[in-house]
Design an enzyme around this catalytic site. Structure first.
Site, mmCIF file in Angstrom:
data_model
loop_
_atom_site.group_PDB
_atom_site.id
_atom_site.type_symbol
_atom_site.label_atom_id
_atom_site.label_comp_id
_atom_site.label_asym_id
_atom_site.label_seq_id
_atom_site.Cartn_x
_atom_site.Cartn_y
_atom_site.Cartn_z
ATOM 1 N N GLY A 145 -4.895 -5.966 -9.297
ATOM 2 C CA GLY A 145 -4.760 -4.640 -8.659
ATOM 3 C C GLY A 145 -5.047 -4.514 -7.732
ATOM 4 N N LEU A 155 -6.632 1.056 -3.555
ATOM 5 C CA LEU A 155 -8.088 0.668 -2.477
ATOM 6 C C LEU A 155 -8.382 -0.272 -2.284
ATOM 7 C CD1 LEU A 155 -8.627 4.083 -1.734
ATOM 8 C CD2 LEU A 155 -6.358 2.553 -0.339
ATOM 9 N N ARG A 201 -19.370 18.832 -8.824
ATOM 10 C CA ARG A 201 -17.897 18.579 -9.917
ATOM 11 C C ARG A 201 -18.845 18.901 -11.500
ATOM 12 N NH1 ARG A 201 -13.782 14.084 -8.054
ATOM 13 N NH2 ARG A 201 -13.114 14.741 -6.018
ATOM 14 N N ARG A 251 -20.444 12.014 -9.421
ATOM 15 C CA ARG A 251 -19.546 11.705 -8.067
ATOM 16 C C ARG A 251 -18.546 12.452 -7.205
ATOM 17 N NH1 ARG A 251 -14.941 10.985 -5.806
ATOM 18 N NH2 ARG A 251 -13.299 10.624 -7.881
HETATM 19 C C1 LIG Z 1 -5.312 13.044 -8.706
HETATM 20 C C2 LIG Z 1 -6.287 11.895 -8.408
HETATM 21 C C3 LIG Z 1 -6.961 13.326 -7.008
HETATM 22 C C4 LIG Z 1 -7.996 12.066 -6.600
HETATM 23 N N1 LIG Z 1 -8.575 12.545 -5.147
HETATM 24 C C5 LIG Z 1 -9.004 11.677 -4.395
HETATM 25 C C6 LIG Z 1 -10.034 12.065 -3.687
HETATM 26 O O1 LIG Z 1 -9.438 12.782 -2.700
HETATM 27 N N2 LIG Z 1 -11.223 10.910 -2.600
HETATM 28 C C7 LIG Z 1 -11.573 10.689 -3.343
HETATM 29 O O2 LIG Z 1 -12.799 9.367 -2.786
HETATM 30 N N3 LIG Z 1 -10.911 9.787 -4.883
HETATM 31 C C8 LIG Z 1 -10.324 10.543 -5.355
HETATM 32 N N4 LIG Z 1 -9.532 9.837 -6.193
HETATM 33 C C9 LIG Z 1 -10.076 8.803 -6.829
HETATM 34 C C10 LIG Z 1 -9.506 7.722 -6.317
HETATM 35 O O3 LIG Z 1 -7.796 7.824 -6.228
HETATM 36 C C11 LIG Z 1 -9.590 6.506 -7.438
HETATM 37 O O4 LIG Z 1 -10.721 6.608 -8.112
HETATM 38 C C12 LIG Z 1 -9.475 5.457 -6.560
HETATM 39 O O5 LIG Z 1 -8.453 5.422 -6.102
HETATM 40 C C13 LIG Z 1 -9.652 4.249 -7.682
HETATM 41 O O6 LIG Z 1 -8.984 3.104 -6.616
HETATM 42 P P1 LIG Z 1 -8.885 1.636 -7.384
HETATM 43 O O7 LIG Z 1 -8.275 0.990 -6.263
HETATM 44 O O8 LIG Z 1 -10.517 1.216 -7.595
HETATM 45 O O9 LIG Z 1 -8.106 1.713 -8.343
HETATM 46 P P2 LIG Z 1 -6.400 1.974 -8.862
HETATM 47 O O10 LIG Z 1 -6.054 2.849 -7.194
HETATM 48 O O11 LIG Z 1 -6.378 3.256 -10.475
HETATM 49 O O12 LIG Z 1 -5.540 0.466 -9.239
HETATM 50 C C14 LIG Z 1 -5.559 -0.548 -10.175
HETATM 51 C C15 LIG Z 1 -5.096 -1.373 -9.867
HETATM 52 O O13 LIG Z 1 -5.369 -1.587 -11.055
HETATM 53 C C16 LIG Z 1 -4.137 -2.319 -11.443
HETATM 54 N N5 LIG Z 1 -3.785 -2.778 -13.291
HETATM 55 C C17 LIG Z 1 -5.311 -1.991 -13.861
HETATM 56 N N6 LIG Z 1 -4.746 -2.354 -14.814
HETATM 57 C C18 LIG Z 1 -4.315 -3.155 -14.839
HETATM 58 C C19 LIG Z 1 -4.144 -4.881 -15.846
HETATM 59 N N7 LIG Z 1 -4.840 -4.570 -17.028
HETATM 60 N N8 LIG Z 1 -2.965 -5.252 -15.726
HETATM 61 C C20 LIG Z 1 -2.416 -6.180 -14.051
HETATM 62 N N9 LIG Z 1 -2.865 -4.930 -13.171
HETATM 63 C C21 LIG Z 1 -3.726 -4.233 -13.436
HETATM 64 C C22 LIG Z 1 -3.048 -1.102 -11.476
HETATM 65 O O14 LIG Z 1 -1.559 -1.244 -11.471
HETATM 66 C C23 LIG Z 1 -3.545 -1.153 -10.512
HETATM 67 O O15 LIG Z 1 -2.736 -1.980 -9.017
HETATM 68 C C24 LIG Z 1 -8.697 10.817 -7.056
HETATM 69 C C25 LIG Z 1 -8.210 10.250 -7.927
HETATM 70 C C26 LIG Z 1 -7.314 10.938 -8.638
HETATM 71 C C27 LIG Z 1 -6.276 10.523 -10.247
#
Ligand SMILES: Cc1cc2nc3c(=O)[nH]c(=O)nc-3n(C[C@H](O)[C@H](O)[C@H](O)COP(=O)(O)OP(=O)(O)OC[C@H]3O[C@@H](n4cnc5c(N)ncnc54)[C@H](O)[C@@H]3O)c2cc1C
Ligand code: SF4
Ligand code: FES
Lengths: 252, 638
Positions: free
Chosen positions: B40, B43, B331, B436
């Site tokens: 991943g 963030l 929410r 959340r």
């Molecule tokens: C439209 C939208 C708006 C949002 N707005 C907000 C906001 O304003 N404030 C807030 O706090 N939160 C917000 N959220 C929630 C927040 O964006 C997410 O919870 C957060 O960004 C998740 O980050 P992460 O790094 O955990 O995962 P992600 O950003 O989803 O990253 C997942 C990573 O894992 C990789 N990956 C997944 N599966 C595999 C696999 N099997 N093999 C290899 N790679 C894989 C992907 O390629 C990606 O790089 C929002 C969400 C959405 C959908």
């Protein structure tokens, strides 16, 4: 709605490609362009024709994955990304030509999928501020005027889609590079590395096979993030200043 | 079995400091000997990869998009919370902690949440140092806005593109480390399985999405930062590729899956308009700062033009029901209220599945220009999708699946019950309980990657000196063979239905029975339907082409196959939890006013599910939630 599609099909990076004709029937006007392709793909699967391969992820105009050239225009009609084009923008019965983004530095990998890793390498060549996690001062210790912060944000809004390079007759990535150079260069945090950054990124851009800018401004017209071409002039000035310093043997 | 969360001893507000003071350190020379696998580049993944590489570890980072910059975090709009108290409105780490625990309906682990609140301020400092162009006031200082579930203004934002800017900041740091050779990046590479050696996570099996090649990577620890599983509902605000595969595969290798039924339905999304739709679009919660939510009081008015409905014929239902939070109620509560209004037949738009979000008062008060400045891009997006102009006519909104609070179980070190397997960001379960709060996911992802794992990883690594695994260990070849067989099996079905049609059908089952309202009867029905659908999938799926080269239907089929098993686990979890809390609303358990009725005596625990094998029921492990500081209370936003 109903459309006649001419779609670029190419087996892999080494195979030659051709435009194939497909019919898109019963397409809702509210469907997005990519949803139209989803519907077409389901139909093709039914007819044992391998579905058209294309990149997309967020489908809301921010990730920069989608990369189709529609009727000769990267991202198609309107200002947004491919995924933000809706079928109501077309007339019933239209013929639509769909090709991948075309630029020397973006080789086609299959059908409508291109390899844009050149952009990542350009960023790796300087598109960052060197700082160490945990060593930052309080966020409000350096005030930044709203005007500067807003302009930096205008530049930072680039989604890295590559439409600018695809639209440019020279396949130049100047708009993309200038967006990052401007974003970081305007901020006090980025200034210490301005010279190194612009030299590194521009040289990498050349190395990747992106062409030069000869002021067509085709990039600005297709940019979904509305990055202004004026940033290119700004970058050129920074590049010249840094090159001169380098030539006279100063540290950049 | 009771999983041990390894929470440090001592008073709540000293735990993290004490932990850091006593944490085991790995010397720079030794860090260089360790290979860390990070799945991943969102963030959580990008921040962890760049920080661990900066510290000296060798990092390999994987993502399925063509560039790490495109991870789903890019789509977050509204903002990120921190307890800076720059607005001098009485905020503090304690308040952020308390709001998060309360917002989560008292189903999150106190110690983790407190740590999150403590490190929140560093995140803002770090991001500004990276060049994240947060919104500023004319004096040059950082601006804030309010988000649901809080009475202070603690949300930092960068126009409507906060997630994009934070991710690009982390991506810049990651790119820097890639350039230095400290991180090796593998884009368009999907993790399809976890490799265990002597019970420890020591590698992964991946498929190169361009060539189709299946191979393995060995490492000394594995970090899953693979995001949430909202796409089990097919329609959600998540990106198309978001999946449960990475975490579900780990579950099948023995990692506990915690609280899978805790999903968040976001109140302000553009309503569904037809069955061709491939995703739903969020309208940022920040809109609720200035927009007022209403529905007609009388059913007869629903078809009318909203401008023809006078104020006294409108029901501003959130303001009416929750006067102190009003349109900024959390929410889960806001979503449920909208659903109730629509269930009563007072919804607007196609199918009566929508309520109004109205900016006319704000435009009168602040002027169109201010509203444009604050939300211009969101209004544009709305117009592009619906063809309607929200400056002139209220937006129509309806709840949509948005976030998943559940995830792999982790302890205080962010390590799962499988030694060496760490889980960060939305992929873990740890901080948001049953609901959340807005702007807290970005905070958590970056907290985990920048400020937690760099301290806690050492705890495991110091136990691994001299235990480097041989990449030729038979476990790798074996797992590769299993993965290849699974991929081939999908191609060999040669049935008649497309993968999307199965996914869509699963999504509808989940939405109808495991969405905003759940009941014992419905969940049992859903489990039955999912099992039947799964059987049909393995008999009737049609995937053309070969496993070599780009084949996106094949990619999706693998993900849907996992969703088809995972959906059942979600329903089982929802069925087990005989109470309502946060986003989990069981119709049998509600107060006379229709609010969620928690049962703290029996359900104040984390449900950590353990896989028992194909067609076996999973077993339930309970981690009791012990509250030291906070008194469990009925959540009230009235
Ligand atoms: C439209 C939208 C708006 C949002 N707005 C907000 C906001 O304003 N404030 C807030 O706090 N939160 C917000 N959220 C929630 C927040 O964006 C997410 O919870 C957060 O960004 C998740 O980050 P992460 O790094 O955990 O995962 P992600 O950003 O989803 O990253 C997942 C990573 O894992 C990789 N990956 C997944 N599966 C595999 C696999 N099997 N093999 C290899 N790679 C894989 C992907 O390629 C990606 O790089 C929002 C969400 C959405 C959908
Ligand atoms: S400058 Fe515009 S067109 Fe070029 S990559 Fe960035 S967003 Fe795309
Ligand atoms: S799919 Fe993300 S911008 Fe189009």
């Amino acid at each position: 709605m109903k459309f006649h599609l001419k779609v670029w099909r190419q087996k892999d990076a080494n195979a030659p490609g051709t435009l194939e004709n497909y019919e898109a029937d019963n397409i809702p006007a509210d469907a997005s362009f990519l949803e139209m392709l989803d519907i077409v793909n389901a139909g093709l699967t039914g007819k044992n024709i391998e579905p058209i391969q294309f990149d997309s992820d967020c489908r809301e105009g921010i990730c920069g994955s989608c990369s189709l050239t529609i009727n000769g225009v990267p991202h198609g009609p309107g200002r947004g990304t491919t995924c933000q084009v809706y079928m109501r923008k077309f007339k019933d019965g239209d013929t639509i030509t769909i090709e991948p983004f075309r630029a020397e530095a973006f080789p086609v990998q299959r059908d409508l999928v291109v390899n844009r890793s050149a952009f990542d390498r350009v960023i790796q060549a300087g598109g960052y501020i060197s700082e160490r996690c945990g060593s930052a001062p309080d966020a409000n210790s350096v005030p930044i005027s709203k005007v500067i912060a807003d302009e930096a944000m205008d530049a930072a809004a680039c989604i890295g889609c590559g439409a600018c390079a695809a639209a440019c007759p020279n396949g130049s990535a100047m708009l993309f590079v200038s967006a990052k150079v401007t974003h970081l260069g305007l901020l006090p945090q980025g200034k210490p590395e301005n010279g190194r950054r612009v030299l590194g990124m521009v040289r990498q851009m050349d190395e990747e096979g992106f062409g030069n800018c000869s002021n067509y401004y085709a990039c600005e017209a297709v940019c979904p993030a509305s990055v202004p071409a004026a940033f290119i002039g700004r970058m050129n000035r920074e590049f010249t200043a840094a090159s001169v310093k380098e030539i006279v043997g100063m540290n950049v | 079995m009771t999983p041990d969360a390894h929470i440090p001893a001592g008073p709540l507000d000293e735990k993290w400091t004490t932990y850091k003071n006593n944490a085991k350190l790995v010397s720079p020379a030794n860090k260089r000997k360790f290979d860390i696998i990070i799945v991943g580049s969102g963030l959580a993944g990008a921040s962890a990869a760049s920080t661990l590489a900066e510290q000296g570890y060798n990092v390999k980072c994987f993502c399925y998009q063509d560039s790490p910059r495109r991870a789903h975090s890019i789509a977050a709009q509204g903002g990120i919370n921190a307890a800076k108290n720059y607005q001098n409105d009485g905020d503090s780490a304690y308040r952020l902690f308390y709001d998060t625990i309360k917002g989560g309906d008292f189903r999150a682990r106190e110690a983790n949440v407190h740590r999150l609140a403590e490190v929140s301020n560093h995140i803002i400092d770090q991001c500004v140092a990276q060049g994240v162009p947060f919104a500023r006031e004319y004096g040059g200082l950082l601006d804030n806005r309010s988000f649901g579930g809080a009475q202070v203004s603690r949300t930092f934002y960068a126009r409507g593109q906060t997630g994009q800017q934070l991710l690009l900041g982390a991506y810049a740091g990651l790119s820097h480390q890639i350039a230095k050779g400290a991180v090796k990046m593998y884009p368009k590479t999907e993790m399809l399985d976890l490799v265990l050696i002597d019970g420890h996570a020591k590698g992964i099996v991946v498929r190169d999405l361009t060539t189709g090649e299946i191979s393995s990577h060995a490492g000394d620890a594995v970090l899953l930062c693979s995001g949430g599983y909202g796409n089990v509902f097919y329609l959600s605000t998540n990106a198309r590729g978001c999946n449960v595969t990475a975490t579900f595969r780990a579950y099948k290798r023995g990692a506990f899956f915690a609280n899978p039924c805790f999903t968040q339905i976001h109140p302000t999304c553009i309503p569904v308009s037809g069955d061709y739709q491939s995703k739903l679009t969020l309208m940022s919660e920040s809109l609720r700062n200035d927009g007022r939510i209403w529905a007609p009081k009388r059913k007869e008015d629903c078809g009318k033009d909203p401008s023809q409905i006078p104020d006294d014929a409108r029901d501003y239902f959130l303001e009416r029901k929750y006067p102190s939070y009003g349109n900024l109620a959390p929410r889960d509560i806001s979503s449920r209220s909208a659903k109730e209004v629509c269930d009563e037949g007072r919804g607007v738009g196609p199918g009566g599945l929508g309520v109004y979000l109205d900016f006319s008062d704000a435009i009168k008060r602040l002027g169109r220009k201010t509203i444009e400045e604050r939300y211009g891009n969101l209004f544009e997006m709305y117009q592009n999708i619906t063809g309607e102009n929200a400056y002139e006519r209220p937006m129509r909104i309806y709840p949509a699946v948005h976030y998943t609070m559940g995830g792999l179980w982790v302890d205080y070190n962010l390590m799962s019950n499988i030694p060496g397997l760490h889980v960060l960001g939305e992929a873990n379960f740890s901080d948001h309980g049953a609901n959340r709060l807005g702007a807290s996911a970005l905070m958590q992802g970056l907290a985990d990657g920048y400020f937690v794992i760099p301290y806690t990883l050492g705890n495991y690594m110091t136990s691994q000196f001299g235990k480097k695994v041989d990449p030729k260990h038979p476990a790798f070849a074996k797992t590769i063979e299993e993965t290849k067989a699974r991929v081939q099996k999908l191609l060999d079905i040669k049935g008649n239905r497309t993968v999307d049609s199965f996914h869509r059908e699963l999504g509808l089952i989940m939405w109808d029975y495991c969405g905003m309202a759940r009941s014992e009867e419905g969940l049992n029905l859903a489990i039955d339907k999912i099992q039947k659908l799964r059987t049909e999938f393995w008999k009737n799926l049609k995937i053309l082409g070969t496993p070599d080269g780009i084949n996106m239907e094949l990619e999706r089929a693998g993900r849907v196959a996992d969703f088809l098993e995972f959906g059942e686990l979600m329903c089982r979890d929802a069925l087990m939890r005989n109470e309502s809390c946060g986003g989990h609303f069981r119709t049998e358990y509600q107060t006379p006013e229709g609010e969620a009725l928690r049962n703290d005596d029996e359900y104040a625990f984390v449900a950590a599910w353990e896989y028992q094998g194909e067609n076996q029921l999973p077993t339930l492990n309970k981690e009791p939630l012990v509250y030291e500081k906070v008194k469990l209370a009925t959540r009230s936003y009235k």
